[in-house]
Motif scaffolding. Structure first.
Motif, PDB file in Angstrom:
ATOM      1  N   LYS A  18       9.984  36.838  40.733  1.00 45.20           N
ATOM      2  CA  LYS A  18       9.708  35.613  41.075  1.00 45.20           C
ATOM      3  C   LYS A  18      10.550  34.721  39.978  1.00 45.20           C
ATOM      4  O   LYS A  18      10.910  33.862  39.870  1.00 45.20           O
ATOM      5  CB  LYS A  18       8.158  34.791  41.422  1.00 45.20           C
ATOM      6  N   THR A  19      10.204  35.400  38.430  1.00 43.12           N
ATOM      7  CA  THR A  19      10.658  35.549  37.535  1.00 43.12           C
ATOM      8  C   THR A  19      12.298  35.176  37.298  1.00 43.12           C
ATOM      9  O   THR A  19      12.412  33.918  36.772  1.00 43.12           O
ATOM     10  CB  THR A  19      10.171  35.474  36.224  1.00 43.12           C
ATOM     11  N   ASP A  73       4.035  27.969  37.675  1.00 39.09           N
ATOM     12  CA  ASP A  73       3.957  29.831  38.412  1.00 39.09           C
ATOM     13  C   ASP A  73       2.800  30.121  38.441  1.00 39.09           C
ATOM     14  O   ASP A  73       2.282  29.735  37.645  1.00 39.09           O
ATOM     15  CB  ASP A  73       4.661  30.739  37.231  1.00 39.09           C
ATOM     16  N   GLU A  74       2.804  30.829  39.648  1.00 34.57           N
ATOM     17  CA  GLU A  74       1.229  31.616  39.480  1.00 34.57           C
ATOM     18  C   GLU A  74       0.194  30.892  39.181  1.00 34.57           C
ATOM     19  O   GLU A  74      -0.783  30.653  39.368  1.00 34.57           O
ATOM     20  CB  GLU A  74       1.227  32.275  38.074  1.00 34.57           C
ATOM     21  N   GLY A 115       0.646  37.666  36.328  1.00 29.46           N
ATOM     22  CA  GLY A 115       1.738  37.403  35.690  1.00 29.46           C
ATOM     23  C   GLY A 115       2.650  38.646  35.153  1.00 29.46           C
ATOM     24  O   GLY A 115       3.329  38.920  34.978  1.00 29.46           O
TER      25      GLY A 115
END
Ligand code: ADP
Ligand code: MG
Length: 691
Positions: free
Chosen positions: A302-303, A397-398, A555
């Motif tokens: 995803k990053t 994120d996350e 993460g």
């Protein structure tokens, strides 16, 4: 015309200002509010059970004569009242009681009581049962009805609420409740009208099928469940409308940043990554704020997707903010992005709550002037003193725990406060489809449903903690072979301090037992710089073994780590374990996850760990977690408030999710209905996410 909404609860007999105030705290002002304080279950008090036939755990009615009534001193003073009927005895025990109660329950009194059978000092006992002295005769068979049980309300007893609802029902006959649902819809699903439904659930007739009512599947209950789910859905769609009523800066792909970045990557994007990126690119190029949720299993990459979205915004001359839930993760992103973007001439800034004083002032100035093009940090990014110059994209994120309320607040942070930023939310956990459809109705969804090539499956081993020696040996061996390992300490205690202590103790023990290894420790109580330093040394391979609390849950990406040991996994949810396990299996070598439980495991606990051992599919695991622990746990605390329904039960009622989603858009065209339903079910409760 008067409606139930205009009649205050004080109209009812026995409701004075004190009680009205207690009700007000629950958001109950009018009779209609009271009638929407719905029973969440029923008790079957239609039959008296002979005392000789009681079993532990029964929830039931008994009736008999007081044989004796004693004050027992013991560890805690209690009033012990022994009842008898023709078949046996039962003790009612009260730890709190007053003189009047004691007198009332004197020898010879006839008492009917309702309670749960427990084993006690004096045989079977009821603690603090509801009881009646000199009760009226029981209704004959076939006339009795179930007793509604209302959600607990502080300082208001069940029988009181019951009585008041019965009083309110008298008014209901004269002032029916407004039915917001179109009649066609009700007939399609064969559901009763709202007034009939409310009447029935508060006062089910003797003829109503008991098992349906007990299970919450009676059409009257289902009518209310559906309406409740619909109200929640509409409320989310309303949030979406409110956000998208603002304009956004269209971010058209420009320049060669994206291309140069992609060429610098040591790998090609997966098909799934490309697919999701094309959704994002499409959204970003519109003058309407993007509201997109990207779901992807642990390690799906995803990053990089986030970075590519950021580059499209940067290419269009805009500013980007990236927020992560923990400092460790935010810090890791900061480093990754620095590595990726500095060569492209992009200026980055770091901001967390711990950045203070001069550095903070300078950072804020760089953000405000637009000199800092990408700002990375924790939720501190969106504190009031942070002013962006030209913010057009926010990446979270996350952080599936990021609430609706926060999404709404982000509107104000965009260019000049007028243009709302695009929002890209990446989830830490795959979310089952039904849950995503209801909890994230305000977001569009993309799924990265493919892992980068070459990943080896992680072998998961479930082992009792009396094999700790073996496990320590295994860690020694793996590390001496040049691999790296995590040792995760868990505790159920909420207290972070205790968690950290446990991790410290474990680290000390492991340092002693594994003198040839370099052991590091990371937990939530370290300073940000200390955490960053330890993580960095682990990432650089200077540390062999990292002892950690669940701060490394999401993460953290260290591809050379290929062994993770999780202590007491039975205490964690499946999704959380899957996340932790996802810290390994990121590189080329075969990876292992050791789940070291404390025996004995419950049957359920065993099934859960087995599910994890047998599957590595995050979506499958999330479904299981949802079944076992419910939506609140799967979504995390912040979202729990939003999934707290009065009547609906996610598992039981998931069949409604799809129909509700289908009927919502057409209802959205009628603001009166939308407002009516939202007000009825969500009331003055501050809307979603603000819990
Ligand atoms: P997550 O989706 O869990 O956030 P990350 O973004 O941390 O996953 O990516 C996990 C690892 O996979 C990283 O080391 C990243 O560099 C690598 N990666 C991402 N995309 C690809 C790809 N297409 N091919 C190979 N490796 C990739
Ligand atoms: Mg990630």
């Amino acid at each position: 015309m008067t409606s139930l909404d205009d009649i205050p609860v004080t109209q009812l007999k026995g409701v004075g200002s004190a009680l009205a105030e207690k009700f007000a705290k629950l958001g109950i002002h009018s009779l209609q509010d009271l009638l929407f304080h719905l029973p969440h279950r029923y008790e079957d008090r239609t039959r008296v059970t002979p005392m000789g036939r009681l079993r532990i755990g029964d929830l039931t009615v008994v009736e008999g004569e007081v044989m004796k009534s004693d004050l027992v001193m013991g560890r805690r003073r209690s009033l012990q009242v022994t009842l008898k009927d023709d078949s046996g005895f039962l003790v009612m025990r009260f730890f709190h009681f007053n003189a009047a109660q004691k007198n009332q329950l004197a020898e010879g009194a006839r008492v009917r009581c309702f309670g749960e059978v427990r084993p006690g000092r004096a045989g079977y006992e009821f603690y603090h049962p509801e009881y009646q002295v000199n009760p009226p005769p029981m209704p004959a068979d076939g006339e009795a009805t179930l007793t509604p049980v209302y959600p607990l309300t502080e300082g208001i007893q069940q029988p009181r609420v019951r009585g008041l609802c019965q009083q309110a029902l008298v008014y209901l006959q004269r002032y029916p409740i407004k039915d917001w649902l179109p009649p066609e819809l009700l007939s399609d699903y064969q559901l009763p009208g709202i007034t009939d439904a409310v009447q029935l659930v508060h006062s089910p007739p003797a003829s109503a099928p008991v098992h349906l009512l007990m299970e919450g599947r009676h059409p009257a209950q289902q009518r209310l469940v559906m309406e409740e789910l619909l109200a929640h859905q509409l409320s989310l769609l309303q949030v979406r409308e409110q956000i998208q009523a603002r304009e956004a800066l269209p971010l058209l792909p420009a320049g060669d940043l994206v291309q140069r970045f992609q060429e610098s990557l040591p790998f090609d994007l997966t098909g799934a990554q490309r697919h999701v990126l094309s959704d994002i690119r499409q959204d970003l190029s519109q003058p309407v704020p993007m509201l997109r949720l990207v779901q992807g299993d642990v390690g799906s990459g995803k990053t990089v997707v986030a970075a590519l979205a950021a580059l499209q915004a940067l290419g269009a001359g805009a500013q980007v903010a990236l927020m992560a839930p923990t400092e460790i993760l935010a810090e890791q992103h900061y480093r990754n992005f620095q590595e990726w973007m500095t060569p492209l001439g992009i200026q980055l800034a770091w901001l967390s709550g711990k950045v203070k004083g001069k550095v903070r002032r300078e950072t804020l100035a760089a953000v405000a002037s637009g000199e800092a093009q990408v700002v990375i940090g924790t939720h501190a990014l969106f504190q009031d003193d942070v002013q962006f110059q030209r913010l057009a994209l926010v990446i979270v994120d996350e952080q599936h725990r990021f609430g609706v309320h926060q999404r709404l607040a982000l509107r104000e942070k965009g260019v000049g406060g007028a243009l709302a930023p695009h929002q890209l939310i990446m989830t830490a956990t795959p979310i089952p489809r039904t849950l995503a459809m209801s909890a994230y109705a305000d977001l569009d969804t993309s799924v990265i449903d493919e892992l980068p090539p070459g990943r080896k499956p992680i072998e998961t081993i479930v082992i009792p903690d009396n094999r700790r020696e073996d496990v320590v040996e295994r860690v020694r061996k793996a590390c001496l072979e040049g691999r790296q390992a995590y040792w995760v300490c868990t505790l159920i205690e909420e207290s972070e301090a205790l968690q950290c202590q446990a991790a410290e103790a474990t680290a000390e023990e492991l340092v002693e037992r594994l003198p040839e290894l370099k052991v590091g420790l990371v937990h939530g109580r370290l300073k940000a710089s200390e955490k960053a330093d330890v993580m960095d040394r682990f990432k650089q391979g200077e540390l062999d073994l990292l002892v950690a609390t669940t701060v490394i849950e999401v993460g953290v990406d260290v591809p050379n780590a290929s062994l993770i040991l999780i202590e007491n996994p039975e205490r964690l949810g499946l999704a959380q374990l899957h996340q932790l396990r996802g810290r390994v299996g990121r590189g080329e070598q075969a990876s292992f996850c050791v789940l070291m439980y404390h025996p004995p495991l419950s049957l359920n606990g065993k099934a859960r760990l087995q599910a994890l051992r047998d599957s590595q599919d995050g979506f499958f695991i999330a479904e299981k977690d949802l079944e076992i622990r419910g939506p609140g746990e799967v979504l995390g605390t912040r979202q729990t408030g939003m999934m707290q329904f009065r009547l609906a039960d996610f598992e039981r009622d998931k069949g409604w999710i799809e129909p509700v989603r289908e009927m919502a858009p057409s209802l959205m065209r009628s603001p009166v209905i939308v407002e009516g339903l939202i007000r009825r079910w969500l009331g003055e409760r501050i809307r979603y996410g603000d819990v």
